[in-house]
Design a protein around this motif. Sequence first.
Motif, mmCIF file in Angstrom:
data_model
loop_
_atom_site.group_PDB
_atom_site.id
_atom_site.type_symbol
_atom_site.label_atom_id
_atom_site.label_comp_id
_atom_site.label_asym_id
_atom_site.label_seq_id
_atom_site.Cartn_x
_atom_site.Cartn_y
_atom_site.Cartn_z
ATOM 1 N N ALA A 138 2.834 7.540 6.999
ATOM 2 C CA ALA A 138 3.240 8.734 5.468
ATOM 3 C C ALA A 138 3.092 10.047 6.019
ATOM 4 O O ALA A 138 3.040 10.418 6.750
ATOM 5 N N CYS A 150 0.742 -1.209 0.129
ATOM 6 C CA CYS A 150 -0.230 -0.328 -0.040
ATOM 7 C C CYS A 150 1.211 1.570 0.148
ATOM 8 O O CYS A 150 1.822 1.507 0.879
ATOM 9 N N ILE A 151 0.542 2.474 -1.121
ATOM 10 C CA ILE A 151 1.156 3.404 -1.219
ATOM 11 C C ILE A 151 0.916 4.672 -1.199
ATOM 12 O O ILE A 151 -0.120 4.726 -1.177
ATOM 13 N N THR A 192 0.106 9.848 11.180
ATOM 14 C CA THR A 192 -0.218 8.996 12.040
ATOM 15 C C THR A 192 0.537 6.738 12.139
ATOM 16 O O THR A 192 0.192 6.276 13.597
ATOM 17 N N GLY A 193 1.122 6.656 10.797
ATOM 18 C CA GLY A 193 1.163 5.095 11.499
ATOM 19 C C GLY A 193 0.030 3.854 11.692
ATOM 20 O O GLY A 193 0.259 2.848 12.052
ATOM 21 N N THR A 209 -3.006 3.642 9.501
ATOM 22 C CA THR A 209 -3.964 2.729 8.218
ATOM 23 C C THR A 209 -3.534 1.248 8.509
ATOM 24 O O THR A 209 -3.861 0.713 8.220
ATOM 25 N N ASP A 225 6.896 4.639 2.383
ATOM 26 C CA ASP A 225 6.465 3.283 1.092
ATOM 27 C C ASP A 225 7.554 2.836 0.318
ATOM 28 O O ASP A 225 7.570 1.791 -0.520
HETATM 29 N N1 LIG Z 1 -3.849 6.489 0.822
HETATM 30 C C1 LIG Z 1 -3.515 5.919 1.164
HETATM 31 N N2 LIG Z 1 -3.204 4.570 0.218
HETATM 32 C C2 LIG Z 1 -2.320 3.722 -0.061
HETATM 33 N N3 LIG Z 1 -1.523 3.171 1.301
HETATM 34 C C3 LIG Z 1 -1.802 4.531 2.609
HETATM 35 C C4 LIG Z 1 -2.805 5.229 2.317
HETATM 36 N N4 LIG Z 1 -3.085 6.313 3.014
HETATM 37 C C5 LIG Z 1 -1.790 5.600 4.469
HETATM 38 N N5 LIG Z 1 -1.361 4.346 3.571
HETATM 39 C C6 LIG Z 1 -0.953 2.945 3.941
HETATM 40 O O1 LIG Z 1 -0.169 3.440 5.395
HETATM 41 C C7 LIG Z 1 0.588 3.558 5.589
HETATM 42 C C8 LIG Z 1 0.745 4.517 6.559
HETATM 43 O O2 LIG Z 1 0.115 5.579 6.722
HETATM 44 P P1 LIG Z 1 -0.851 6.848 7.689
HETATM 45 O O3 LIG Z 1 -1.431 5.537 8.719
HETATM 46 O O4 LIG Z 1 -1.613 7.994 6.977
HETATM 47 O O5 LIG Z 1 0.780 6.847 8.647
HETATM 48 C C9 LIG Z 1 1.526 4.269 4.338
HETATM 49 O O6 LIG Z 1 2.874 4.162 5.056
HETATM 50 C C10 LIG Z 1 0.895 3.196 4.010
HETATM 51 O O7 LIG Z 1 1.440 2.208 3.722
#
Ligand SMILES: Nc1ncnc2c1ncn2[C@@H]1O[C@H](COP(=O)(O)O)[C@@H](O)[C@H]1O
Lengths: 348, 274
Positions: B123, B6-7, B128-129, B131, B38
């Motif tokens: 991200a 997931c990126i 937040t980490g 997802t 990612d």
């Molecule tokens: N919109 C998105 N599409 C795909 N992967 C996502 C998305 N948002 C977050 N991720 C994945 O979740 C990880 C953590 O994201 P976050 O929870 O926003 O810090 C990222 O490094 C991605 O691997």
Amino acid sequence: MNMDEYRGVWVFIEQIEGKVLDVGLELLGAGKELAEKLEVDLCGVLIGNNVKHLANEVFEYGADKVYVIDDPIVDQYRTETYMVAVGDLVRKYKPEIFLYGATANGKDLASAVATEVMTGLTADTTLLDVNVEKRLFEASRPAFGGNIMATILCKKHRPQMATVRPKVMKKQEPETGRTGELIEETISLKEENLRTKVLDIVRDTSKKVNLEDADIIVAAGKGIKDEKGLQMVAGLADVLNGTLGASRDIVEAGLISHDHQVGQTGLTVTPKLYIAIGISGAVQHTVGMENSETIIAINNDPDAAIFNKAHYGIVADAFEIVPILTEEFKKALHVEAEEGDVAHAGEV
Amino acid sequence: MNILVCIKQVPDTKIIKVNPKTNTLDRSSAPAILNPYDAHAVEEAVRLKEVHGGKVTVLSMGPPQAKAAIKKCIEIGADEGYLISDRRFAGADTLATSYALFKAIQKMMNEQGVDLVLCGKHAIDGDTGQTGPGIARRMEIPPLTNVIKVEKVDTVANEIVVHRKIENGYERIQSTLPCLLTVEKEINQVAYSPLPNMLRAARYNPIIWTVDDLDEVDIKQLGLKGSPTIVGKMWPPEKSKGAELIEGDVKKQATEIVALVLSKQELFEVKGGE
Ligand SMILES: Nc1ncnc2c1ncn2[C@@H]1O[C@H](COP(=O)(O)O)[C@@H](O)[C@H]1O
Ligand SMILES: Cc1cc2nc3c(=O)[nH]c(=O)nc-3n(C[C@H](O)[C@H](O)[C@H](O)COP(=O)(O)OP(=O)(O)OC[C@H]3O[C@@H](n4cnc5c(N)ncnc54)[C@H](O)[C@@H]3O)c2cc1C
């Protein structure tokens, strides 16, 4: 969801090998204020193997109730067991606010629980408050990229959850002998049905940097440009017997390890002296250092936001002034050191 | 082994600038990039594929421009890229994001199995980490966060052993496959892309899905509507009185700082008992 069924402020009390982490105690202090405003109980959640006795400490730091799950299956942190343990407690006892320390495991657990019970979670908050009338938790954090703070709300889901960095909240004085209600719960999982197993834990005992206890921090930002600039700042830190701090940008650039990072997603520090060199002063950085006793900022941009937080500001080119400073301190400290009341640079 | 990564495309927060007077973001100053964590996740997936065979697929949710981030993953060596893009996904917090990604993953699983899911540690736009663990919970597979090393993958016994970074150290943890890993930067160095990958990426068109391409989606759980958290008020952080400026030429400034610091006796007292 009937939101009125949800009452009480909970704090996840993370323990490692039978020792309660400070962040949980810090959050009890912050949670107490919220609980008092809402006129509800403050509760700790304690999970592990042979951990029941730790509840006493949690009571002394202000909890009215402690929910304990004491079972060999939760001896070590695993998302799959902790998530179920905490999820079950939430479904059964329905807290309205739930705080977790933003440690590796605390963040991992909070994320899993949020999905497990389908509620909102705010990461890395630095300021907590509550709107008593609406019973709405106001979790604030520096917002995306900039010099802005934002309050994140979770209006229609309960519990309202947030992670908080260690050291952001202040630990209150414990009240010796204070007790409360211990509520023991069990967990229904069986080891043979689990999919993960912790094989071993390797602790790095040679903890090299200890920013949080440092009296003097000399911190470098993107303005120092490269490795050479960093060495220059490290030289000054050395002479002062200080510890090297960093903004996220030079950590991300790979110049220095994350243990040096100060700020919202790094460490919160309160040294006696913080010298910021080539740091612009974005709010994500300043939330981690603004409570330092004396802040000196060196930046070549007179409009840099860091000057709003610093006590003393020097508009100058770091590459010019830092070498001079290092030399002058070397001279000054050396002389005084001979008089016997000063630690030598580089000692300890 | 089929690996799904997931990126996310994010604004480069290292470059985005804030106007200190108005406290507003200068968004035009920030180019969009592939979230750095990612990139490490994709690199790890490609390396695992080289050893164990299989396929690396990347998945992203975002606006049409996010195609550029997917192409970047093809450069690193991913085989295929999917973008779920639809106004109805917009405004999602991490709970709604993990739901949308999960729905896409479900659909992909019907077409091909998924043995391993990789995400970045976080991200950089929100840090937040949340997802990754959210997706794992929805897929009912174990999440292993903050991974710094994949020690062993056994595709016969369906097992993986990874090192997970924790406070002052790491743990070795074993899991059955499929599982989900979120990776730290230490896990690898993203290699320079070989020319054939660059050429393929330049011509590559990611597969785009809208909400209607996914099966049995509960619209209420998507986007802004499906997000329990909302942003309340925003305010510029409190300014303190502001610094007392030390003026003069560098030499004079330096002398003043030294005098100032030295006047704070307690800083230089030898600490006892250390
Ligand atoms: N919109 C998105 N599409 C795909 N992967 C996502 C998305 N948002 C977050 N991720 C994945 O979740 C990880 C953590 O994201 P976050 O929870 O926003 O810090 C990222 O490094 C991605 O691997
Ligand atoms: C979710 C999130 C979390 C974050 N968490 C953190 C965090 O924990 N910690 C953190 O620090 N940041 C964090 N950031 C990043 C933060 O927003 C800023 O981008 C970062 O702090 C800026 O680093 P900097 O001041 O080193 O670089 P810049 O903003 O590039 O500033 C460099 C400064 O150096 C000055 N300068 C340039 N040349 C010279 C010279 N020759 N002499 C003197 N001065 C010079 C410039 O005037 C400028 O003010 C986070 C961002 C996000 C989005």
